[in-house]
Design an enzyme around this catalytic site. Structure first.
Site, PDB file in Angstrom:
ATOM      1  NE  ARG A 244      -3.629  -2.042   2.625  1.00  0.00           N
ATOM      2  CZ  ARG A 244      -3.275  -3.336   3.533  1.00  0.00           C
ATOM      3  NH1 ARG A 244      -2.228  -3.386   4.275  1.00  0.00           N
ATOM      4  NH2 ARG A 244      -4.370  -4.195   3.625  1.00  0.00           N
TER       5      ARG A 244
ATOM      6  CE  LYS B 131      -6.631  -0.571   4.493  1.00  0.00           C
ATOM      7  NZ  LYS B 131      -7.771  -0.780   3.666  1.00  0.00           N
TER       8      LYS B 131
ATOM      9  CG  HIS C  67      -4.678   0.408  -3.904  1.00  0.00           C
ATOM     10  ND1 HIS C  67      -4.130   0.527  -2.706  1.00  0.00           N
ATOM     11  CD2 HIS C  67      -5.740  -0.924  -3.746  1.00  0.00           C
ATOM     12  CE1 HIS C  67      -4.530  -0.547  -1.865  1.00  0.00           C
ATOM     13  NE2 HIS C  67      -5.580  -1.109  -2.511  1.00  0.00           N
TER      14      HIS C  67
ATOM     15  NE  ARG D 143      -2.908  -3.736  -1.341  1.00  0.00           N
ATOM     16  CZ  ARG D 143      -2.379  -4.416  -0.354  1.00  0.00           C
ATOM     17  NH1 ARG D 143      -1.213  -4.759  -0.230  1.00  0.00           N
ATOM     18  NH2 ARG D 143      -3.300  -5.168   0.359  1.00  0.00           N
TER      19      ARG D 143
ATOM     20  CG  HIS E  69      -6.418  -8.612   1.640  1.00  0.00           C
ATOM     21  ND1 HIS E  69      -6.400  -8.921   0.225  1.00  0.00           N
ATOM     22  CD2 HIS E  69      -6.211  -7.216   1.193  1.00  0.00           C
ATOM     23  CE1 HIS E  69      -6.317  -8.193  -0.578  1.00  0.00           C
ATOM     24  NE2 HIS E  69      -5.980  -6.935   0.161  1.00  0.00           N
TER      25      HIS E  69
ATOM     26  CE1 TYR F  18      -6.246  -7.587  -6.925  1.00  0.00           C
ATOM     27  CE2 TYR F  18      -6.024  -8.477  -4.794  1.00  0.00           C
ATOM     28  CZ  TYR F  18      -6.067  -7.302  -5.653  1.00  0.00           C
ATOM     29  OH  TYR F  18      -5.773  -6.299  -5.210  1.00  0.00           O
TER      30      TYR F  18
END
Length: 304
Positions: free
Chosen positions: A156, A180, A246, A249, A272, A281
């Site tokens: 990120r 995050k 992004h 990414r 994630h 994906y």
């Protein structure tokens, strides 16, 4: 927000404590905290308009009515409405933990379904053109390392801007990043990215606690700075799609999944929490498969 509950405390006190909790204990990113503050400011205005004296007085049907008004009057998008509902649920869960509400009125909120858009990606050839930055000047060396690392490790933009040289282990080809919720993970760094980073290190002669990628005067490159560099390099390299952090990414994840089929490994790389986030994906991979099938299989071609 000035309504007073039965204990003499302002309804805003609960909001203020929740925001401090997100910022200081959960260590959410400033932009995320700002999102929560905006959602709760709207909730506070509604509570005042309804002359509520305590958060436990708010009923589920009132909250549903508020969400419907945001949709009908302000014409908020489904994704924005889902964000509001999520912020309200988290807030009331926080209050319930402290015994300030008996139940969570936001649990059953209904919001419009979001049509999930598949992320855009660059194909392998486009990516090869983008990262092949020519030149041996300082800016080219820095941008080549920046692009290679973004694509190599699926970072990120905030993670890229936060890493320091001490976080890189060039011997093992690993990088420690903080994602995050201040969660730390270790990601691999590809051989070409390591070469580009070695050239950057030789040029900058950084200390261990220096930012890995620096902007003017040695300060960490900001997210906006990264976006500007990507846009400039895409234009110069002749990649005419809109290129942003992004996208790098997404492209990294899509290319890995296409080659390996290992969804769990891609989830771990991207950091994630929910594998459902990574599963998007698989749809990209299926689209690629469908195109190949339609073009190549003798029984796939449709009659004109």
């Amino acid at each position: 927000m000035s309504a007073i509950d039965a204990t003499g405390a302002s309804l805003g006190d609960g909001v203020d404590r929740f925001i401090r909790y997100l910022r200081d204990e959960r260590r959410y990113a400033p932009s995320t905290v700002e999102h929560y503050a905006h959602a709760l400011a709207r909730l506070g205005d509604f509570a005042e308009a309804q002359a509520l004296r305590h958060w436990r007085d708010l009923k589920p049907d009132q909250l549903q009515s508020l969400l419907a008004d945001e949709h009908r009057v302000k014409r908020y998008s489904p994704s924005t409405l889902r964000g509001l509902a999520s912020a309200w649920r988290s807030f009331f869960r926080f209050l319930a933990r402290d015994g300030e509400v008996n139940s969570n009125p936001a649990i059953g909120l209904r919001s419009p379904k979001v049509q999930r858009k598949l992320p855009q990606v660059l194909d392998a050839d486009e990516m090869a053109v983008l990262v092949d930055v020519p030149g041996d000047d300082a800016e080219s060396i820095r941008d080549r390392a920046l692009l290679e690392l973004l694509y190599s490790s699926g970072l990120r933009v905030a993670e890229l801007c936060g890493v320091r040289w001490r976080d890189l282990d060039p011997g093992d080809g690993m990088l420690r990043v903080t994602g995050k919720g201040s969660k730390t993970r270790i990601v691999p760094v590809g051989a070409k990215a390591l070469v580009a980073l070695a050239a950057l290190r030789e040029q900058d002669l950084p200390r261990d606690d220096d930012p890995l990628v620096r902007g003017a005067r040695g300060a960490p490159l900001t997210p906006n700075g990264v976006r500007a560099r990507l846009k400039k390099r895409a234009n110069e390299q002749g990649v005419w799609k809109r290129v942003y952090p992004h996208l790098m990414r997404h492209s990294c994840a899509s290319h890995l999944l296409e080659s390996s089929g290992d969804l769990r490994a891609v989830q771990e790389l991207l950091g994630h929490a929910d594998i459902g986030t990574t599963q998007i994906y698989t749809h990209l991979d299926f689209q690629h498969l469908a195109k190949v099938y339609d073009a190549a299989h003798p029984r796939a071609r449709r009659k004109a």
